[in-house]
Design a protein around this motif. Structure first.
Motif, PDB file in Angstrom:
ATOM      1  N   PRO A  82       0.813  -1.224   0.000  1.00 11.51           N
ATOM      2  CA  PRO A  82       0.000   0.000   0.000  1.00 11.51           C
ATOM      3  C   PRO A  82       0.839   1.264   0.000  1.00 11.51           C
ATOM      4  O   PRO A  82       2.045   1.246   0.266  1.00 11.51           O
ATOM      5  CB  PRO A  82      -0.806  -0.128   1.291  1.00 11.51           C
ATOM      6  N   GLN A  83       0.175   2.378  -0.291  1.00 10.99           N
ATOM      7  CA  GLN A  83       0.832   3.680  -0.306  1.00 10.99           C
ATOM      8  C   GLN A  83       1.405   4.013   1.064  1.00 10.99           C
ATOM      9  O   GLN A  83       2.504   4.539   1.174  1.00 10.99           O
ATOM     10  CB  GLN A  83      -0.177   4.744  -0.732  1.00 10.99           C
ATOM     11  N   GLU A  84       0.658   3.676   2.119  1.00 13.18           N
ATOM     12  CA  GLU A  84       1.147   3.881   3.471  1.00 13.18           C
ATOM     13  C   GLU A  84       2.062   2.716   3.852  1.00 13.18           C
ATOM     14  O   GLU A  84       1.673   1.560   3.737  1.00 13.18           O
ATOM     15  CB  GLU A  84      -0.014   3.950   4.474  1.00 13.18           C
ATOM     16  N   THR A  85       3.270   3.019   4.286  1.00 13.55           N
ATOM     17  CA  THR A  85       4.235   1.968   4.621  1.00 13.55           C
ATOM     18  C   THR A  85       3.729   1.171   5.818  1.00 13.55           C
ATOM     19  O   THR A  85       3.675   1.679   6.937  1.00 13.55           O
ATOM     20  CB  THR A  85       5.608   2.575   4.942  1.00 13.55           C
ATOM     21  N   ALA A  86       3.347  -0.080   5.575  1.00  8.09           N
ATOM     22  CA  ALA A  86       2.706  -0.901   6.600  1.00  8.09           C
ATOM     23  C   ALA A  86       3.712  -1.851   7.236  1.00  8.09           C
ATOM     24  O   ALA A  86       3.762  -3.036   6.910  1.00  8.09           O
ATOM     25  CB  ALA A  86       1.543  -1.672   5.993  1.00  8.09           C
ATOM     26  N   VAL A  87       4.539  -1.331   8.128  1.00 11.88           N
ATOM     27  CA  VAL A  87       5.505  -2.172   8.834  1.00 11.88           C
ATOM     28  C   VAL A  87       5.330  -1.982  10.334  1.00 11.88           C
ATOM     29  O   VAL A  87       4.844  -0.946  10.796  1.00 11.88           O
ATOM     30  CB  VAL A  87       6.958  -1.826   8.431  1.00 11.88           C
ATOM     31  N   VAL A 153       0.757 -11.877  -8.792  1.00 12.07           N
ATOM     32  CA  VAL A 153       0.429 -10.503  -9.172  1.00 12.07           C
ATOM     33  C   VAL A 153       0.670  -9.612  -7.961  1.00 12.07           C
ATOM     34  O   VAL A 153       0.213  -9.905  -6.855  1.00 12.07           O
ATOM     35  CB  VAL A 153      -1.038 -10.366  -9.628  1.00 12.07           C
ATOM     36  N   LEU A 154       1.412  -8.526  -8.168  1.00 13.03           N
ATOM     37  CA  LEU A 154       1.747  -7.595  -7.091  1.00 13.03           C
ATOM     38  C   LEU A 154       1.263  -6.199  -7.463  1.00 13.03           C
ATOM     39  O   LEU A 154       1.569  -5.687  -8.544  1.00 13.03           O
ATOM     40  CB  LEU A 154       3.258  -7.572  -6.866  1.00 13.03           C
ATOM     41  N   PHE A 155       0.515  -5.584  -6.553  1.00 19.30           N
ATOM     42  CA  PHE A 155       0.046  -4.211  -6.736  1.00 19.30           C
ATOM     43  C   PHE A 155       0.901  -3.279  -5.882  1.00 19.30           C
ATOM     44  O   PHE A 155       0.979  -3.447  -4.659  1.00 19.30           O
ATOM     45  CB  PHE A 155      -1.425  -4.083  -6.335  1.00 19.30           C
ATOM     46  N   LEU A 156       1.531  -2.314  -6.536  1.00 22.44           N
ATOM     47  CA  LEU A 156       2.362  -1.325  -5.850  1.00 22.44           C
ATOM     48  C   LEU A 156       1.685   0.035  -5.971  1.00 22.44           C
ATOM     49  O   LEU A 156       1.618   0.612  -7.061  1.00 22.44           O
ATOM     50  CB  LEU A 156       3.760  -1.260  -6.471  1.00 22.44           C
ATOM     51  N   ASP A 157       1.179   0.545  -4.855  1.00 23.23           N
ATOM     52  CA  ASP A 157       0.465   1.823  -4.854  1.00 23.23           C
ATOM     53  C   ASP A 157       1.414   2.928  -4.405  1.00 23.23           C
ATOM     54  O   ASP A 157       1.762   3.017  -3.224  1.00 23.23           O
ATOM     55  CB  ASP A 157      -0.754   1.734  -3.928  1.00 23.23           C
ATOM     56  N   GLU A 158       1.849   3.759  -5.344  1.00 19.04           N
ATOM     57  CA  GLU A 158       2.762   4.882  -5.070  1.00 19.04           C
ATOM     58  C   GLU A 158       3.988   4.414  -4.268  1.00 19.04           C
ATOM     59  O   GLU A 158       4.266   4.929  -3.177  1.00 19.04           O
ATOM     60  CB  GLU A 158       2.029   5.991  -4.306  1.00 19.04           C
ATOM     61  N   PRO A 159       4.757   3.454  -4.760  1.00 22.70           N
ATOM     62  CA  PRO A 159       5.833   2.866  -3.957  1.00 22.70           C
ATOM     63  C   PRO A 159       6.967   3.821  -3.607  1.00 22.70           C
ATOM     64  O   PRO A 159       7.675   3.595  -2.625  1.00 22.70           O
ATOM     65  CB  PRO A 159       6.344   1.715  -4.840  1.00 22.70           C
ATOM     66  N   THR A 160       7.175   4.873  -4.402  1.00 21.16           N
ATOM     67  CA  THR A 160       8.302   5.779  -4.130  1.00 21.16           C
ATOM     68  C   THR A 160       7.848   7.152  -3.656  1.00 21.16           C
ATOM     69  O   THR A 160       8.639   8.097  -3.637  1.00 21.16           O
ATOM     70  CB  THR A 160       9.185   5.941  -5.382  1.00 21.16           C
ATOM     71  N   LEU A 161       6.594   7.265  -3.254  1.00 20.06           N
ATOM     72  CA  LEU A 161       6.059   8.556  -2.820  1.00 20.06           C
ATOM     73  C   LEU A 161       6.858   9.117  -1.645  1.00 20.06           C
ATOM     74  O   LEU A 161       7.073   8.445  -0.645  1.00 20.06           O
ATOM     75  CB  LEU A 161       4.591   8.401  -2.407  1.00 20.06           C
ATOM     76  N   GLY A 162       7.328  10.341  -1.773  1.00 18.09           N
ATOM     77  CA  GLY A 162       8.027  11.015  -0.688  1.00 18.09           C
ATOM     78  C   GLY A 162       9.496  10.695  -0.562  1.00 18.09           C
ATOM     79  O   GLY A 162      10.172  11.238   0.316  1.00 18.09           O
ATOM     80  N   LEU A 186       1.552  -0.894 -11.121  1.00 16.53           N
ATOM     81  CA  LEU A 186       2.151   0.216 -10.398  1.00 16.53           C
ATOM     82  C   LEU A 186       1.313   1.469 -10.581  1.00 16.53           C
ATOM     83  O   LEU A 186       0.934   1.813 -11.702  1.00 16.53           O
ATOM     84  CB  LEU A 186       3.567   0.450 -10.956  1.00 16.53           C
ATOM     85  N   THR A 187       0.987   2.162  -9.483  1.00 13.37           N
ATOM     86  CA  THR A 187       0.427   3.505  -9.593  1.00 13.37           C
ATOM     87  C   THR A 187       1.486   4.484  -9.118  1.00 13.37           C
ATOM     88  O   THR A 187       2.211   4.210  -8.157  1.00 13.37           O
ATOM     89  CB  THR A 187      -0.846   3.686  -8.750  1.00 13.37           C
ATOM     90  N   THR A 188       1.589   5.600  -9.818  1.00 13.12           N
ATOM     91  CA  THR A 188       2.602   6.585  -9.460  1.00 13.12           C
ATOM     92  C   THR A 188       2.229   7.946 -10.024  1.00 13.12           C
ATOM     93  O   THR A 188       1.534   8.048 -11.041  1.00 13.12           O
ATOM     94  CB  THR A 188       3.990   6.174  -9.982  1.00 13.12           C
ATOM     95  N   HIS A 189       2.686   9.000  -9.349  1.00 15.45           N
ATOM     96  CA  HIS A 189       2.545  10.366  -9.866  1.00 15.45           C
ATOM     97  C   HIS A 189       3.835  10.820 -10.541  1.00 15.45           C
ATOM     98  O   HIS A 189       3.876  11.908 -11.118  1.00 15.45           O
ATOM     99  CB  HIS A 189       2.193  11.336  -8.736  1.00 15.45           C
TER     100      HIS A 189
END
Length: 241
Positions: A82-87, A153-162, A186-189
């Motif tokens: 997810p976009q929010e780092t879930a660790v 299948v892997l979904f990467l939501d904004e993996p490099t945001l910030g 991959l979703t990305t801006h």
């Protein structure tokens, strides 16, 4: 067989249509980038494809399984970073990975955790607690946790945001290494990110898919040699006409 195929996939929230009759396909093993401005429908699409949100109408097939009629089967074959780092901040890197392996019921969770450590290049920080890691290392750990089950299948939501430029480029290499063995959406801006990494790109606006193709094909369609300009033209009402 395509890894992903959407069949007029639609999601409405009351009078608002977040995703409008989306039809696209993603081939096995490719890296597909889904682009769009805020509110374009990217995140809603990912949530439907990962069985987190039920479509209002239409359907999506993930490796042949329907998100409507066989969501549990689909979930076993996919993963989401997810976009929010879930660790877990107070656990070490390896403890986070072993925890995730345990949640999914992997028999040899320690062995699998060590495999992922090596695959993602986490050796130098493996005993560090997550809370002391830089943003780049935390994002890499988050992706490692998503890969613990060896998803198809892997979904990467904004993996490099910030992330800063160097951390972003390092993570690009991690993502590139997945091509061919895992289908990645991959979703990305960051448009340069999509151009550098993707086999194909889909551009969404106002819930609709406006264009799809390789980065070169999209530039040719928009009549420009600049990918950012191509995105602007294709994502606009004029470009979508």
């Amino acid at each position: 067989m395509n890894a992903i195929e959407t069949l007029h996939l639609t999601k409405r929230y009351g009078p608002k249509t977040a995703v409008d009759s989306l039809c696209l396909h993603v081939e096995n093993g490719e890296l597909f980038a889904l682009l769009g401005v805020n509110g374009a429908g990217k995140t809603t699409t990912i949530r439907m494809l990962s069985c987190l949100v039920r479509p209002t109408s239409g359907d999506a097939l993930i490796l042949g399984g329907s998100v409507l009629t066989s969501p549990e089967t689909v979930k076993r074959r996919i993963s989401v970073s997810p976009q929010e780092t879930a660790v877990a901040q107070n656990l070490t890197v390896v403890e986070n990975l072993e925890l995730m392996a345990g949640i999914y019921g992997l028999l040899d969770r320690k062995k699998r955790a060590q495999q992922v450590v090596k695959e993602l290049g986490l050796e130098e920080i493996v005993e560090n607690k997550a809370k002391v890691l830089s943003g780049g290392w935390q994002r890499r750990l988050s992706i490692a946790m998503a890969l613990i089950t060896e998803p198809e299948v892997l979904f990467l939501d904004e993996p490099t945001l910030g992330l800063d430029v160097l951390a972003r480029r390092e993570l690009w290499e991690v993502i590139r290494a997945l091509r061919g063995r895992t289908t990645v959406v991959l979703t990305t801006h960051y448009l340069e990110e999509a151009e550098a990494l993707s086999d194909h790109v889909g551009i969404m606006a106002a819930g609709r898919l406006q264009a799809v193709g390789t980065p070169e094909e999209l530039k040719q369609r928009a009549g420009t040699s600049d990918f950012e300009e191509a995105f602007i033209r294709l994502a606009s009402k004029k470009g979508a006409a």
